[in-house]
Design a protein around this motif. Sequence first.
Motif, mmCIF file in Angstrom:
data_model
loop_
_atom_site.group_PDB
_atom_site.id
_atom_site.type_symbol
_atom_site.label_atom_id
_atom_site.label_comp_id
_atom_site.label_asym_id
_atom_site.label_seq_id
_atom_site.Cartn_x
_atom_site.Cartn_y
_atom_site.Cartn_z
ATOM 1 N N VAL A 112 0.842 -1.191 0.000
ATOM 2 C CA VAL A 112 0.000 0.000 0.000
ATOM 3 C C VAL A 112 0.879 1.243 0.000
ATOM 4 N N HIS A 113 0.499 2.206 -0.834
ATOM 5 C CA HIS A 113 1.176 3.502 -0.859
ATOM 6 C C HIS A 113 0.361 4.497 -0.049
ATOM 7 N N TRP A 114 1.018 5.197 0.873
ATOM 8 C CA TRP A 114 0.376 6.255 1.647
ATOM 9 C C TRP A 114 0.940 7.589 1.203
ATOM 10 N N ASP A 115 0.072 8.433 0.675
ATOM 11 C CA ASP A 115 0.427 9.801 0.318
ATOM 12 C C ASP A 115 0.146 10.664 1.539
ATOM 13 N N ALA A 116 1.189 10.990 2.302
ATOM 14 C CA ALA A 116 1.002 11.704 3.560
ATOM 15 C C ALA A 116 0.569 13.148 3.348
ATOM 16 N N CYS A 117 0.822 13.686 2.174
ATOM 17 C CA CYS A 117 0.407 15.052 1.891
ATOM 18 C C CYS A 117 -1.099 15.113 1.615
ATOM 19 N N ALA A 118 -1.568 14.228 0.748
ATOM 20 C CA ALA A 118 -2.998 14.185 0.407
ATOM 21 C C ALA A 118 -3.791 13.344 1.398
ATOM 22 N N LYS A 119 -3.098 12.629 2.284
ATOM 23 C CA LYS A 119 -3.732 11.698 3.236
ATOM 24 C C LYS A 119 -4.620 10.695 2.491
ATOM 25 N N ARG A 120 -4.005 10.056 1.518
ATOM 26 C CA ARG A 120 -4.724 9.112 0.666
ATOM 27 C C ARG A 120 -3.877 7.855 0.489
ATOM 28 N N SER A 122 -3.402 3.933 -1.529
ATOM 29 C CA SER A 122 -3.760 3.206 -2.746
ATOM 30 C C SER A 122 -2.928 1.935 -2.820
ATOM 31 N N LYS A 123 -3.438 0.929 -3.504
ATOM 32 C CA LYS A 123 -2.694 -0.298 -3.724
ATOM 33 C C LYS A 123 -1.714 -0.088 -4.867
ATOM 34 N N VAL A 124 -0.487 -0.565 -4.680
ATOM 35 C CA VAL A 124 0.473 -0.494 -5.774
ATOM 36 C C VAL A 124 0.905 -1.877 -6.244
ATOM 37 N N LEU A 125 0.779 -2.879 -5.387
ATOM 38 C CA LEU A 125 1.145 -4.242 -5.772
ATOM 39 C C LEU A 125 0.317 -5.216 -4.955
ATOM 40 N N ASP A 126 -0.553 -5.951 -5.631
ATOM 41 C CA ASP A 126 -1.445 -6.884 -4.958
ATOM 42 C C ASP A 126 -0.978 -8.308 -5.214
ATOM 43 N N LEU A 127 -0.469 -8.957 -4.166
ATOM 44 C CA LEU A 127 0.013 -10.331 -4.270
ATOM 45 C C LEU A 127 -0.837 -11.280 -3.423
ATOM 46 N N SER A 133 -8.181 -8.586 -7.526
ATOM 47 C CA SER A 133 -7.031 -7.780 -7.146
ATOM 48 C C SER A 133 -6.782 -6.619 -8.087
ATOM 49 N N GLY A 134 -7.397 -6.624 -9.267
ATOM 50 C CA GLY A 134 -7.272 -5.481 -10.157
ATOM 51 C C GLY A 134 -6.049 -5.572 -11.048
ATOM 52 N N PRO A 135 -5.754 -4.510 -11.791
ATOM 53 C CA PRO A 135 -4.682 -4.550 -12.784
ATOM 54 C C PRO A 135 -3.295 -4.750 -12.201
#
Length: 391
Positions: A112-120, A122-127, A133-135
């Motif tokens: 999981v990627h955490w954007d601390a600036c936007a406080k958002r 997202s998944k970057v690699l689903d194993l 699991s998506g693209p």
Amino acid sequence: MLSPHDRAPDDITAEQAASGVDVQGISWDSLQLTREDYRATRLRENPRRDWAETTAEGLRDLVKEPKKDARFYEFFLNTRKVKCNIAHFQLRNLAWATSKHDVFVTHENVVVHWDACAKRKSKVLDLSGSSASGPNGLGNRVQICTMTAKDDLLIVGGFDGEMIAQNLRSGTTVHNKRITDDENAITNAIDMHDATIITCNNDRFVRTFDKNTFKSKSAFLFQQPVNHATRQPLGKMVAVAGDDKPIHVIDGDTDERITQLHGHEGYSFATAWHPGCRLLATGSQDQTCRIWDVRNMSRSLSVLGARLGAVRSLRFSSCGQFLFMAEPRDFVHIFDVNKGEFDNCQEIDLFGEIAGIAPTPCSEALYIAVSDRTFSSLLQYERRTNSGENE
């Protein structure tokens, strides 16, 4: 771990903490015990799942007792939007920061990627192997036990010897293969040094790969499983920690054995080089971190002690001023390197398993990933402007 009556808030801010709110959102009033009482209980019970049941008397005498009232980093935010977990209790390098605001952690075999600036997040690699699991999913489930991220490259290692790399800029998987077919293949650690990837596996090998092509460059065989290895910045020495007491130092170009470092009383799982190239930190299940000076490696320069368990993760700040030391649970220590004296320390006192620590590339912040059934979260600390001063 604690179970509060009331649900903890998703975020705890520095302002809330200053007004008395627990930084992890633990409702001590509803638990009918004080934080101090619970800390005393944890220290007294100390489950000691680690290799060493007790620290040898002589070893305790060597441990430095630094001042612990320093405040190099201040609490900034704790977000429970980001969950973290651990696949193997001895492997805790599961949090990395590529910038002040970009942090990567693992949760249920998803990076999981955490954007601390936007406080958002997202998944970057689903194993996880989920059909939904998506693209970014690769279909087959991989138990993620270690990870590293630098610049635009994220690399994870799995229980069956997998090494999977993701280009963070394009979002594409650029490598997905097993390092080894050995039945004891766990990928214990992955490190990146310039254009080279260094991997450590339970099959007793340290391997190097080209960072751009992922082609194999070398394979160094040891007598015991290898748990961690890092290469000296601007140098050729590689420190190798494994399931034996000595730390091995080899020539990373030729595999020549340079020396062995003696002093630890247990197996080791952490190594870190100071950016100045002269100092090496090693962390062991004997509950100590040893500092070595390459000008005289016959004995350690300093011995730093843990509170509850093994030293599982070590990082030097890029500026060279700080050494970050994480235990398996509850404690992260920040030492002032101060010309190798390590006399001042900030002790961050939490509750829960520590999945990883992630100092940012320019030393502006520190992230701590906590794995817990109730209070799993990601904590952010900001470096103080006058970070050498005590409160």
